[in-house]
Design an enzyme around this catalytic site. Structure first.
Site, PDB file in Angstrom:
ATOM      1  N   ALA A  81       0.821  -1.214   0.000  1.00  0.00           N
ATOM      2  CA  ALA A  81       0.000   0.000   0.000  1.00  0.00           C
ATOM      3  C   ALA A  81       0.856   1.267   0.000  1.00  0.00           C
ATOM      4  CB  ALA A  81      -0.915   0.002   1.220  1.00  0.00           C
TER       5      ALA A  81
ATOM      6  N   LYS B 147     -23.801  -6.071  -0.420  1.00  0.00           N
ATOM      7  CA  LYS B 147     -24.458  -6.121  -1.737  1.00  0.00           C
ATOM      8  C   LYS B 147     -25.908  -5.632  -1.682  1.00  0.00           C
ATOM      9  CE  LYS B 147     -24.538 -10.488   0.080  1.00  0.00           C
ATOM     10  NZ  LYS B 147     -23.535 -11.351   0.634  1.00  0.00           N
TER      11      LYS B 147
ATOM     12  N   GLU C  78     -15.450  -4.023  -3.708  1.00  0.00           N
ATOM     13  CA  GLU C  78     -15.008  -5.273  -4.343  1.00  0.00           C
ATOM     14  C   GLU C  78     -15.610  -6.503  -3.669  1.00  0.00           C
ATOM     15  OE1 GLU C  78     -12.650  -5.867  -7.166  1.00  0.00           O
ATOM     16  OE2 GLU C  78     -13.915  -7.609  -6.804  1.00  0.00           O
TER      17      GLU C  78
ATOM     18  N   GLY D 280     -17.282 -12.560  -3.130  1.00  0.00           N
ATOM     19  CA  GLY D 280     -16.282 -12.623  -2.061  1.00  0.00           C
ATOM     20  C   GLY D 280     -14.844 -12.471  -2.505  1.00  0.00           C
TER      21      GLY D 280
ATOM     22  N   ILE E 258     -13.287 -13.429  -5.176  1.00  0.00           N
ATOM     23  CA  ILE E 258     -12.958 -13.286  -6.604  1.00  0.00           C
ATOM     24  C   ILE E 258     -12.930 -11.791  -6.952  1.00  0.00           C
ATOM     25  CG2 ILE E 258     -13.654 -13.820  -8.973  1.00  0.00           C
ATOM     26  CD1 ILE E 258     -15.311 -16.143  -7.911  1.00  0.00           C
TER      27      ILE E 258
ATOM     28  N   GLY F 115     -23.324 -24.853   8.166  1.00  0.00           N
ATOM     29  CA  GLY F 115     -23.175 -23.397   8.251  1.00  0.00           C
ATOM     30  C   GLY F 115     -23.129 -22.713   6.898  1.00  0.00           C
TER      31      GLY F 115
ATOM     32  N   GLU G 212     -28.309 -20.208   6.053  1.00  0.00           N
ATOM     33  CA  GLU G 212     -28.886 -19.594   7.246  1.00  0.00           C
ATOM     34  C   GLU G 212     -30.093 -20.409   7.712  1.00  0.00           C
ATOM     35  OE1 GLU G 212     -27.775 -16.682   8.526  1.00  0.00           O
ATOM     36  OE2 GLU G 212     -26.261 -16.383   6.962  1.00  0.00           O
TER      37      GLU G 212
ATOM     38  N   ASP H 292     -30.005 -13.085  -3.149  1.00  0.00           N
ATOM     39  CA  ASP H 292     -28.595 -12.730  -2.930  1.00  0.00           C
ATOM     40  C   ASP H 292     -27.871 -12.620  -4.278  1.00  0.00           C
ATOM     41  OD1 ASP H 292     -26.000 -12.789  -1.228  1.00  0.00           O
ATOM     42  OD2 ASP H 292     -25.748 -14.487  -2.592  1.00  0.00           O
TER      43      ASP H 292
ATOM     44  N   LYS I  58     -26.125  -9.187  -6.380  1.00  0.00           N
ATOM     45  CA  LYS I  58     -24.778  -9.155  -6.965  1.00  0.00           C
ATOM     46  C   LYS I  58     -24.850  -8.894  -8.469  1.00  0.00           C
ATOM     47  CE  LYS I  58     -23.261 -12.396  -3.414  1.00  0.00           C
ATOM     48  NZ  LYS I  58     -23.150 -13.827  -3.099  1.00  0.00           N
TER      49      LYS I  58
HETATM   50  N1  LIG Z   1     -20.097 -13.413   5.644  1.00  0.00           N
HETATM   51  C1  LIG Z   1     -19.729 -13.486   4.389  1.00  0.00           C
HETATM   52  O1  LIG Z   1     -19.188 -14.491   3.918  1.00  0.00           O
HETATM   53  C2  LIG Z   1     -19.957 -12.314   3.468  1.00  0.00           C
HETATM   54  C3  LIG Z   1     -19.531 -12.398   2.128  1.00  0.00           C
HETATM   55  C4  LIG Z   1     -19.702 -11.289   1.281  1.00  0.00           C
HETATM   56  C5  LIG Z   1     -20.316 -10.154   1.762  1.00  0.00           C
HETATM   57  N2  LIG Z   1     -20.750 -10.120   3.072  1.00  0.00           N
HETATM   58  C6  LIG Z   1     -21.389  -8.896   3.537  1.00  0.00           C
HETATM   59  O2  LIG Z   1     -20.590  -8.321   4.554  1.00  0.00           O
HETATM   60  C7  LIG Z   1     -21.418  -7.675   5.507  1.00  0.00           C
HETATM   61  C8  LIG Z   1     -21.098  -8.249   6.900  1.00  0.00           C
HETATM   62  O3  LIG Z   1     -21.394  -9.624   6.904  1.00  0.00           O
HETATM   63  P1  LIG Z   1     -20.981 -10.563   8.140  1.00  0.00           P
HETATM   64  O4  LIG Z   1     -21.245 -11.955   7.688  1.00  0.00           O
HETATM   65  O5  LIG Z   1     -19.651 -10.196   8.636  1.00  0.00           O
HETATM   66  O6  LIG Z   1     -22.102 -10.129   9.203  1.00  0.00           O
HETATM   67  P2  LIG Z   1     -22.149 -10.486  10.757  1.00  0.00           P
HETATM   68  O7  LIG Z   1     -21.273 -11.618  11.074  1.00  0.00           O
HETATM   69  O8  LIG Z   1     -23.588 -10.550  11.122  1.00  0.00           O
HETATM   70  O9  LIG Z   1     -21.515  -9.182  11.438  1.00  0.00           O
HETATM   71  C9  LIG Z   1     -22.175  -7.949  11.493  1.00  0.00           C
HETATM   72  C10 LIG Z   1     -21.444  -7.058  12.471  1.00  0.00           C
HETATM   73  O10 LIG Z   1     -22.047  -5.777  12.459  1.00  0.00           O
HETATM   74  C11 LIG Z   1     -22.398  -5.384  13.783  1.00  0.00           C
HETATM   75  N3  LIG Z   1     -23.605  -4.599  13.680  1.00  0.00           N
HETATM   76  C12 LIG Z   1     -24.764  -4.907  13.035  1.00  0.00           C
HETATM   77  N4  LIG Z   1     -25.647  -3.886  13.134  1.00  0.00           N
HETATM   78  C13 LIG Z   1     -25.033  -2.917  13.841  1.00  0.00           C
HETATM   79  C14 LIG Z   1     -25.420  -1.634  14.298  1.00  0.00           C
HETATM   80  N5  LIG Z   1     -26.634  -1.136  14.024  1.00  0.00           N
HETATM   81  N6  LIG Z   1     -24.538  -0.911  15.021  1.00  0.00           N
HETATM   82  C15 LIG Z   1     -23.300  -1.406  15.297  1.00  0.00           C
HETATM   83  N7  LIG Z   1     -22.873  -2.622  14.906  1.00  0.00           N
HETATM   84  C16 LIG Z   1     -23.738  -3.362  14.185  1.00  0.00           C
HETATM   85  C17 LIG Z   1     -22.600  -6.687  14.528  1.00  0.00           C
HETATM   86  O11 LIG Z   1     -22.383  -6.453  15.920  1.00  0.00           O
HETATM   87  P3  LIG Z   1     -22.459  -7.671  16.997  1.00  0.00           P
HETATM   88  O12 LIG Z   1     -21.284  -8.558  16.658  1.00  0.00           O
HETATM   89  O13 LIG Z   1     -22.297  -7.013  18.307  1.00  0.00           O
HETATM   90  O14 LIG Z   1     -23.787  -8.331  16.779  1.00  0.00           O
HETATM   91  C18 LIG Z   1     -21.498  -7.555  13.913  1.00  0.00           C
HETATM   92  O15 LIG Z   1     -20.263  -7.312  14.540  1.00  0.00           O
HETATM   93  C19 LIG Z   1     -22.848  -7.907   5.051  1.00  0.00           C
HETATM   94  O16 LIG Z   1     -23.286  -6.798   4.316  1.00  0.00           O
HETATM   95  C20 LIG Z   1     -22.751  -9.119   4.156  1.00  0.00           C
HETATM   96  O17 LIG Z   1     -23.750  -9.160   3.158  1.00  0.00           O
HETATM   97  C21 LIG Z   1     -20.580 -11.164   3.923  1.00  0.00           C
END
Ligand SMILES: NC(=O)c1ccc[n+]([C@@H]2O[C@H](COP(=O)([O-])OP(=O)(O)OC[C@H]3O[C@@H](n4cnc5c(N)ncnc54)[C@H](OP(=O)(O)O)[C@@H]3O)[C@@H](O)[C@H]2O)c1
Length: 421
Positions: free
Chosen positions: A30, A99, A121, A126, A128, A179, A182, A193, A197
């Site tokens: 970076a 997304k 990105e 994810g 890719i 896992g 959901e 979903d 995308k």
């Molecule tokens: N997981 C994947 O493989 C994946 C892949 C591609 C894209 N994404 C995208 O990435 C994003 C995150 O996904 P994730 O799987 O990491 O979700 P996650 O595990 O549910 O984590 C969400 C985080 O956000 C915090 N949070 C939610 N609402 C909040 C609020 N109002 N104020 C403060 N903190 C808040 C939660 O806090 P707490 O921990 O305290 O509950 C948690 O730490 C999503 O938009 C998802 O679509 C995920």
């Protein structure tokens, strides 16, 4: 460069971990150290591996002047839209993996960002780097079509149905136990979903401005073991595809649905929870991308690539081109889709039924390409017939299916799957 991570869950936790673990390498790439200085969560008492200070006061964090980039990893649509808008109004850079946020608000956010960096990105496929590939690597091309397997959960279920002869319910249960799915799997198996995308990719490739409600979205929940078997007999496999296809200079077809694809197509080899995207351009023909579409570390890898881009000062137009210099494509109506179709029709085992079916198909301009009949069990009084058609108009297929459904010899609502060759 000082970074705040808004949401330290599956992805956010790994973003912090990788920035710390790979600090030396990332700094070298970076040009500056990228330091996660604060994370925001809802519940401070939850255990997390990331070794960064945490806050549950999002408003005070987004107003901090000592942060250079905010990484939104909370999920949802309206709340993150509000937060990200606030940050962009303050001319602070944003990176997101969200997304759903982009499927609904990408053009508003692009406007608001102006020249402020806005990276996403991680929002598609994810690990890719498909956004970068489309926006930069393939930017000389007229994109003819994009065909993607963009939902790992659905792909895992369909792969298991095919390889282990499982029915849909058992394959879904297994995906939930592991896992991959959901507790409420609707978003994944219903195609939503993948549609989010697809809309993001279609903005970069075509400037298409639709929302999820504007495009055809069908899930995999009506796919049966029989469909998998007979698709194989017709030399196809079934995949949940996200398709963007240029019709002419101003119209693009956008659709998400299960589709039969030839067994020898490269995408048919994308198995399990993996993602694959084929991009067809007028200069480079086909380019295919394969990799993990989700998971904390793979997604964090994409998030950090955006952070490195921002640190380097790289600037690409957010949605791929300067709007005033290019016409946006409009989304073509679903009824105008033209493709081949696979039909599954369960009927009473009576004389003359096949002739009645072929009459209805032909009266609706459908011509049959191939036909198979499932051998009848001794105890059964009905048979299942499988057809594939030549290229037909979606509106004609829908009308024929409606007419068939009204016949007294029909045992089960006729089912069709589009074929993508
Ligand atoms: N997981 C994947 O493989 C994946 C892949 C591609 C894209 N994404 C995208 O990435 C994003 C995150 O996904 P994730 O799987 O990491 O979700 P996650 O595990 O549910 O984590 C969400 C985080 O956000 C915090 N949070 C939610 N609402 C909040 C609020 N109002 N104020 C403060 N903190 C808040 C939660 O806090 P707490 O921990 O305290 O509950 C948690 O730490 C999503 O938009 C998802 O679509 C995920």
């Amino acid at each position: 460069m000082r970074v705040a991570i808004l949401g330290v869950g599956t992805v956010g936790n790994e973003v912090a971990n990788i920035l710390i673990e790979n600090e030396k390498l990332i700094t070298a790439r970076a040009g500056v150290k990228i330091e996660p200085v604060i994370g925001v969560v809802r519940d401070l008492s939850k255990k997390r591996s990331a070794k960064i200070p945490l806050s549950d006061d999002i408003n005070s964090v987004i107003n901090r002047d000592d942060i250079d980039v905010f990484v939104e990893l909370m999920g949802g649509v309206e709340k993150p839209y509000e937060i990200v808008s606030e940050i962009l109004k303050r001319k602070k850079a944003v990176v997101t993996a969200n997304k759903a946020l982009l499927a609904y608000h990408r053009y508003e956010l692009e406007n608001l960002a102006g020249s402020t960096p806005f990276g996403y990105e991680a929002s598609v496929a994810g690990g890719i780097p498909i956004i970068k590939a489309l926006r930069e690597g393939l930017s000389a091309n007229k994109i003819e079509k994009i065909i993607g397997i963009l939902n790992g959960t659905s792909n895992y279920i369909l792969t298991n149905m095919m390889q282990k002869n499982e029915n849909f319910e058992d394959a879904l249960k297994k995906a939930q136990e592991l896992g991959y799915a959901e507790a409420d799997p609707t978003f994944d198996i219903g195609g939503f979903d993948a549609a989010h995308k697809l809309l993001i990719l279609a903005s970069i490739a075509y400037g298409a401005q639709g929302r999820p409600e504007d495009i055809l979205i069908k899930g995999i929940d009506r796919i049966s073991k029989e469909d998998i078997y007979f698709a194989h007999e017709f030399e196809y496999v079934i995949k949940l595809l996200a398709i963007a296809k240029r019709i002419d200079e101003s119209r693009v077809e956008l659709r998400v649905h299960p589709a039969l694809i030839p067994q020898n197509a490269m995408l048919s080899k994308v198995g399990g929870a993996m993602n694959g995207v084929s991009v067809f351009g007028d200069c480079m023909s086909e380019s295919m991308f394969y990799g993990p579409g989700a998971g904390g570390r793979a997604t964090a890898s994409a998030v950090i690539s955006d952070l490195i881009d921002i640190a380097r000062g790289n600037k690409s137009p957010i949605l791929g081109y300067k709007k005033e210099l290019e016409n946006d494509f409009v989304i073509s109506p679903m009824s105008e889709i033209r493709t081949k179709y696979y039909l599954r029709i369960r009927v009473k085992d009576e004389k003359g039924v096949l002739a009645k079916i072929t009459n209805i198909l032909s009266e609706n301009n459908l011509s049959i390409d191939s036909f198979l009949q499932k051998p009848k069990q001794k105890t059964e009084e009905c048979v299942t017939l499988f057809f594939t058609t030549h290229t037909s108009l979606e509106a004609d297929v829908k009308r024929a299916m409606g007419e068939l459904d009204a016949q007294e010899f029909i045992i089960q609502r006729p089912f069709m799957i589009r074929i993508e060759e």
